[in-house]
Motif scaffolding. Structure first.
Motif, short mmCIF file in Angstrom:
data_model
loop_
_atom_site.label_atom_id
_atom_site.label_comp_id
_atom_site.label_asym_id
_atom_site.label_seq_id
_atom_site.Cartn_x
_atom_site.Cartn_y
_atom_site.Cartn_z
N MET A 149 0.83 -1.17 0.00
CA MET A 149 0.00 0.00 0.00
C MET A 149 0.89 1.25 0.00
O MET A 149 1.78 1.38 0.84
N PRO A 150 0.67 2.18 -0.92
CA PRO A 150 1.46 3.41 -0.98
C PRO A 150 1.24 4.28 0.26
O PRO A 150 0.15 4.34 0.82
N ASN A 151 2.31 4.96 0.67
CA ASN A 151 2.26 5.84 1.83
C ASN A 151 3.07 7.09 1.58
O ASN A 151 4.04 7.07 0.82
N LEU A 152 2.67 8.19 2.25
CA LEU A 152 3.47 9.40 2.30
C LEU A 152 3.90 9.58 3.74
O LEU A 152 3.07 9.57 4.65
N ILE A 153 5.18 9.75 3.94
CA ILE A 153 5.70 10.03 5.27
C ILE A 153 6.14 11.48 5.26
O ILE A 153 6.99 11.89 4.45
N ILE A 154 5.54 12.27 6.15
CA ILE A 154 5.80 13.71 6.20
C ILE A 154 6.49 14.04 7.51
O ILE A 154 5.96 13.77 8.58
N LEU A 155 7.69 14.62 7.41
CA LEU A 155 8.45 15.02 8.60
C LEU A 155 8.51 16.54 8.65
O LEU A 155 9.01 17.18 7.72
N LYS A 185 10.21 19.59 10.38
CA LYS A 185 11.44 19.81 11.13
C LYS A 185 11.42 21.17 11.83
O LYS A 185 10.74 22.10 11.40
N ALA A 186 12.20 21.28 12.89
CA ALA A 186 12.25 22.49 13.70
C ALA A 186 12.74 23.71 12.90
O ALA A 186 12.36 24.83 13.19
N ASP A 187 13.55 23.49 11.87
CA ASP A 187 14.07 24.59 11.07
C ASP A 187 13.11 25.05 9.98
O ASP A 187 13.45 25.89 9.16
N GLY A 188 11.89 24.50 9.97
CA GLY A 188 10.89 24.90 8.98
C GLY A 188 10.87 24.05 7.73
O GLY A 188 10.02 24.23 6.86
N MET A 189 11.80 23.14 7.62
CA MET A 189 11.84 22.26 6.45
C MET A 189 10.82 21.15 6.62
O MET A 189 10.49 20.75 7.73
N VAL A 190 10.33 20.67 5.50
CA VAL A 190 9.38 19.56 5.47
C VAL A 190 9.95 18.51 4.53
O VAL A 190 10.28 18.81 3.39
N ASP A 191 10.11 17.29 5.01
CA ASP A 191 10.54 16.18 4.17
C ASP A 191 9.33 15.31 3.90
O ASP A 191 8.57 14.98 4.82
N ILE A 192 9.15 14.93 2.63
CA ILE A 192 8.07 14.04 2.25
C ILE A 192 8.68 12.84 1.55
O ILE A 192 9.37 12.99 0.54
N ASP A 193 8.44 11.67 2.08
CA ASP A 193 8.88 10.43 1.44
C ASP A 193 7.65 9.76 0.84
O ASP A 193 6.67 9.50 1.54
N ALA A 194 7.70 9.48 -0.45
CA ALA A 194 6.63 8.75 -1.13
C ALA A 194 7.10 7.31 -1.27
O ALA A 194 8.08 7.03 -1.95
N ILE A 195 6.41 6.41 -0.60
CA ILE A 195 6.84 5.01 -0.55
C ILE A 195 5.73 4.12 -1.10
O ILE A 195 4.56 4.28 -0.74
N GLY A 196 6.09 3.20 -1.96
CA GLY A 196 5.14 2.22 -2.47
C GLY A 196 4.41 2.64 -3.73
O GLY A 196 3.47 1.99 -4.16
N PHE A 197 4.83 3.74 -4.35
CA PHE A 197 4.21 4.20 -5.59
C PHE A 197 4.97 3.64 -6.78
O PHE A 197 6.16 3.38 -6.70
N VAL A 198 4.29 3.48 -7.90
CA VAL A 198 4.91 2.96 -9.12
C VAL A 198 5.06 4.12 -10.10
O VAL A 198 4.11 4.87 -10.34
N GLY A 199 6.25 4.26 -10.67
CA GLY A 199 6.49 5.29 -11.68
C GLY A 199 6.17 6.68 -11.17
O GLY A 199 6.51 7.05 -10.06
#
Length: 66
Positions: free
Chosen positions: A1-7, A9-23
């Motif tokens: 199942m595809p997921n987005l992991i959103i972090l 951060k204290a410095d105002g940055m946002v990390d987004i990991d897209a996991i389980g997606f095709v192409g």
């Protein structure tokens, strides 16, 4: 199942990991978040991005937004 992991951060940055997606499905999944959160500082397409639908390896991409 595809997921987005959103972090958020204290410095105002946002990390987004897209996991389980095709192409390019990860681009579609993250598009609204990218627009809502601001300018994309860095967008990395991992090797799994280039897999075609139906292959067993999944797509995992990472964005950094400021």
């Amino acid at each position: 199942m595809p997921n987005l992991i959103i972090l958020l951060k204290a410095d105002g940055m946002v990390d987004i990991d897209a996991i389980g997606f095709v192409g390019g499905a990860c681009d579609n999944a993250t598009m609204l978040l990218e627009k809502a959160l601001g300018k994309v500082k860095n967008k990395t397409k991992k090797k799994e991005f280039y897999n075609i639908e139906g292959q067993k390896t999944t797509n995992q991409n990472k964005l950094r937004i400021r």
